[in-house]
Design an enzyme around this catalytic site. Structure first.
Site, mmCIF file in Angstrom:
data_model
loop_
_atom_site.group_PDB
_atom_site.id
_atom_site.type_symbol
_atom_site.label_atom_id
_atom_site.label_comp_id
_atom_site.label_asym_id
_atom_site.label_seq_id
_atom_site.Cartn_x
_atom_site.Cartn_y
_atom_site.Cartn_z
ATOM 1 N N ASN A 1 -26.167 -21.621 -19.701
ATOM 2 C CA ASN A 1 -24.787 -22.083 -19.569
ATOM 3 C C ASN A 1 -24.699 -23.108 -18.444
ATOM 4 O OD1 ASN A 1 -21.881 -21.965 -20.026
ATOM 5 N ND2 ASN A 1 -21.726 -20.840 -18.112
ATOM 6 N N HIS B 1 -21.883 -24.627 -15.492
ATOM 7 C CA HIS B 1 -20.624 -24.295 -14.833
ATOM 8 C C HIS B 1 -20.286 -25.418 -13.845
ATOM 9 C CE1 HIS B 1 -17.457 -21.740 -13.264
ATOM 10 N NE2 HIS B 1 -17.860 -22.037 -12.040
ATOM 11 N N SER C 1 -23.771 -26.339 -11.992
ATOM 12 C CA SER C 1 -24.946 -25.464 -12.005
ATOM 13 C C SER C 1 -25.291 -25.099 -13.439
ATOM 14 C CB SER C 1 -24.670 -24.163 -11.237
ATOM 15 O OG SER C 1 -24.183 -24.405 -9.942
ATOM 16 N N ASP D 1 -20.661 -15.904 -14.571
ATOM 17 C CA ASP D 1 -21.349 -16.999 -13.859
ATOM 18 C C ASP D 1 -22.230 -16.468 -12.725
ATOM 19 O OD1 ASP D 1 -20.052 -18.944 -15.468
ATOM 20 O OD2 ASP D 1 -18.261 -18.773 -14.231
#
Length: 208
Positions: free
Chosen positions: A113, A115, A142, A151
């Site tokens: 992912n 972020h 990030s 996260d």
């Protein structure tokens, strides 16, 4: 990667416009990223990410979360579809769903992912707004592996973006997005090259 080796097959999950998806597509088509996108899945039939996939000959798949009994059942359907397409790395590109252990256990240390903050600072929603309200001078983005938290997964790569005088949430988000488009593909490239190892809470990057 030699000519006889198979390219890394990626499955992209997206709920919105898919600008990060487009950056990954562009890097693949330019020869900068030794991977192929096996499918793009969205819970939102109107997501422009599906149109981006369609335009590049990538299977665009709509799996509506509302027809499932819960998050686990939905993730089980995602896993089945991702397996059917031979996916080895799952990439979340603006996927607005909470991921359950059903998906995480099916792809251990293989759900990635991005972020828009320098984690562990400003997790969750509206990270850019959080940064402005806190008054930081530097923020960024990030790329991390996803775990069961919000996260909180092991960080792969980060990029810093300065906060400038007069920044709004919109202007800051736009500058961070430029870096997102760069580092997301870089993280995928490192994964495709077998250079990422997760040890506890850390990601180790081996030399090329």
């Amino acid at each position: 990667m030699g000519s006889g080796e198979k390219k890394l097959k990626i499955g992209v999950l997206a709920s919105g416009s898919g600008s990060n998806l487009q950056a990954i597509i562009d890097n693949i088509e330019a020869g900068h990223l030794p991977a192929e996108i096996a499918c793009v899945i969205s819970n939102n039939a109107a997501a422009y990410a599906l149109e981006r996939a369609r335009r590049h000959g990538i299977p665009p798949l709509h799996i509506d979360h509302r027809i499932f009994t819960g998050r686990e059942a939905y993730d089980a359907a995602l896993v089945e579809t991702l397996y059917e397409h031979g996916v080895r790395l799952v990439v979340l590109a603006g996927f607005m769903r909470i991921i359950t252990p059903v998906l995480l256990n099916a792809f251990p240390s293989a759900v990635m992912n991005i972020h828009p903050a320098l984690l562990p600072a400003f997790p969750g929603l509206h990270a850019q707004r959080q940064a402005l309200e806190y008054g930081v001078k530097v923020t960024g983005c990030s790329v991390h592996f996803v775990d069961a938290g919000t996260d909180t997964g092991p960080i792969i790569i980060q990029a810093a973006v300065p906060v400038v005088e007069g920044d709004t949430e919109s202007s800051l988000s736009a500058r961070i997005l430029v870096e997102e488009h760069r580092v997301f593909s870089e993280a995928i490239r490192l994964y495709a090259a077998g250079r990422l190892t997760v040890e506890g809470r850390k990601v180790l990057i081996s030399p090329a």
